[in-house]
Design a protein around this motif. Structure first.
Motif, PDB file in Angstrom:
ATOM      1  N   TYR A  79       0.802  -1.228   0.000  1.00 33.78           N
ATOM      2  CA  TYR A  79       0.000   0.000   0.000  1.00 33.78           C
ATOM      3  C   TYR A  79       0.832   1.275   0.000  1.00 33.78           C
ATOM      4  O   TYR A  79       0.380   2.304  -0.485  1.00 33.78           O
ATOM      5  N   CYS A  80       2.016   1.231   0.585  1.00 31.51           N
ATOM      6  CA  CYS A  80       2.746   2.483   0.791  1.00 31.51           C
ATOM      7  C   CYS A  80       3.737   2.792  -0.323  1.00 31.51           C
ATOM      8  O   CYS A  80       4.342   3.854  -0.324  1.00 31.51           O
ATOM      9  N   CYS A  83       2.807   5.366  -4.376  1.00 24.94           N
ATOM     10  CA  CYS A  83       3.145   6.724  -4.816  1.00 24.94           C
ATOM     11  C   CYS A  83       4.621   7.073  -4.638  1.00 24.94           C
ATOM     12  O   CYS A  83       5.127   7.966  -5.287  1.00 24.94           O
ATOM     13  N   HIS A  84       5.275   6.448  -3.710  1.00 23.73           N
ATOM     14  CA  HIS A  84       6.692   6.743  -3.467  1.00 23.73           C
ATOM     15  C   HIS A  84       7.346   5.505  -2.888  1.00 23.73           C
ATOM     16  O   HIS A  84       6.659   4.585  -2.442  1.00 23.73           O
ATOM     17  N   TYR A  88      10.865   6.709   1.883  1.00 25.33           N
ATOM     18  CA  TYR A  88      10.187   7.771   2.632  1.00 25.33           C
ATOM     19  C   TYR A  88       9.962   7.365   4.073  1.00 25.33           C
ATOM     20  O   TYR A  88       9.865   8.212   4.950  1.00 25.33           O
ATOM     21  N   ILE A  89       9.865   6.074   4.314  1.00 24.73           N
ATOM     22  CA  ILE A  89       9.697   5.596   5.685  1.00 24.73           C
ATOM     23  C   ILE A  89      11.063   5.478   6.357  1.00 24.73           C
ATOM     24  O   ILE A  89      11.288   6.013   7.432  1.00 24.73           O
ATOM     25  N   GLN A  92      13.158   8.611   7.522  1.00 25.36           N
ATOM     26  CA  GLN A  92      12.706   9.456   8.627  1.00 25.36           C
ATOM     27  C   GLN A  92      13.545   9.163   9.862  1.00 25.36           C
ATOM     28  O   GLN A  92      14.002   8.055  10.057  1.00 25.36           O
ATOM     29  N   GLU A 103       0.817  10.147  10.334  1.00 29.54           N
ATOM     30  CA  GLU A 103       1.435  10.051   9.005  1.00 29.54           C
ATOM     31  C   GLU A 103       0.586   9.160   8.080  1.00 29.54           C
ATOM     32  O   GLU A 103       0.304   9.522   6.940  1.00 29.54           O
ATOM     33  N   LYS A 106      -2.497  10.955   7.207  1.00 20.24           N
ATOM     34  CA  LYS A 106      -2.207  12.025   6.244  1.00 20.24           C
ATOM     35  C   LYS A 106      -2.146  11.461   4.832  1.00 20.24           C
ATOM     36  O   LYS A 106      -2.679  12.053   3.898  1.00 20.24           O
ATOM     37  N   MET A 107      -1.504  10.282   4.699  1.00 19.98           N
ATOM     38  CA  MET A 107      -1.408   9.663   3.378  1.00 19.98           C
ATOM     39  C   MET A 107      -2.803   9.363   2.831  1.00 19.98           C
ATOM     40  O   MET A 107      -3.062   9.516   1.641  1.00 19.98           O
ATOM     41  N   PHE A 111      -3.450  12.843   0.927  1.00 19.16           N
ATOM     42  CA  PHE A 111      -2.907  12.470  -0.379  1.00 19.16           C
ATOM     43  C   PHE A 111      -3.755  11.429  -1.099  1.00 19.16           C
ATOM     44  O   PHE A 111      -3.430  11.022  -2.204  1.00 19.16           O
ATOM     45  N   ALA A 113      -4.450   8.187  -0.414  1.00 18.16           N
ATOM     46  CA  ALA A 113      -4.054   6.775  -0.489  1.00 18.16           C
ATOM     47  C   ALA A 113      -5.289   5.898  -0.246  1.00 18.16           C
ATOM     48  O   ALA A 113      -6.069   6.167   0.664  1.00 18.16           O
ATOM     49  N   ILE A 115      -6.398   2.956   1.217  1.00 18.65           N
ATOM     50  CA  ILE A 115      -6.003   1.904   2.156  1.00 18.65           C
ATOM     51  C   ILE A 115      -7.188   1.595   3.060  1.00 18.65           C
ATOM     52  O   ILE A 115      -7.681   2.487   3.752  1.00 18.65           O
TER      53      ILE A 115
END
Ligand code: HEC
Length: 138
Positions: A79-80, A83-84, A88-89, A92, A103, A106-107, A111, A113, A115
């Motif tokens: 799932y994550c 898009c990128h 990105y995980i 951090q 977070e 927010k996705m 954005f 997502a 999910i």
């Protein structure tokens, strides 16, 4: 009476300007010298340049981050990374559990997502189990 309002405004402006002009967040005003904050260094001269202007550069160091093993990893991979990348995980700093929850939300909310709730819960639990200050392994 009305026409004196602008004078009042000008006086107020002058007063504001006369106040300490240091802005919040501005560390140092004025000229920057060697070793001072915010200095921008000139790049080093290119040493392997050819007279014809063609020179080689090495491969861009790509790396595929290895996500920590554990329940939920497949969900994150599925799932994550739509898009990128998972970088990105992994890039951090260790984030508090609540931040990971926010977070993931927010996705989804910001954005878009796609999910399902249940998967989002498991993804959040996975991130909290591996990427907080308490749980992150170097
Ligand atoms: C619908 C597309 C999409 C999906 C799916 C997605 N993200 Fe993101 N993500 C983004 C966007 C857009 C950004 C911001 C990119 C930027 O600022 O360069 C981002 C940025 C991030 C960041 C960087 C911090 C931030 O808030 O900008 C993290 C961490 C992150 N995503 C984690 C995740 C996780 C975990 C998942 C899976 C639950 C996920 N993303 C799924 C679109 C998505």
């Amino acid at each position: 009476m009305k026409r004196y309002y602008w004078m009042l405004l000008v006086l107020l402006g002058v007063w504001v300007l006369a106040q300490d002009s240091s802005l919040p967040g501005v560390k140092e005003a004025g000229s920057y010298t060697q070793g001072s904050l915010g200095q921008v260094l000139q790049p080093l001269p290119v040493t392997n340049a050819q007279p014809d202007g063609v020179y080689g550069v090495g491969a861009w160091p790509l790396y595929t981050p290895e996500l920590a093993d554990g329940p939920g990893k497949e969900l994150v991979m599925g799932y994550c990374q739509v898009c990128h990348s998972a970088t990105y995980i992994t890039m951090q700093p260790p984030l508090p559990a609540a931040t990971w929850e926010a977070e993931v939300q927010k996705m989804i909310k910001t954005f878009g997502a796609q999910i399902p709730d249940e998967a989002a819960k498991q993804i959040t639990a996975y991130l909290q189990a591996h990427y907080t200050p308490e749980t992150r392994k170097p």
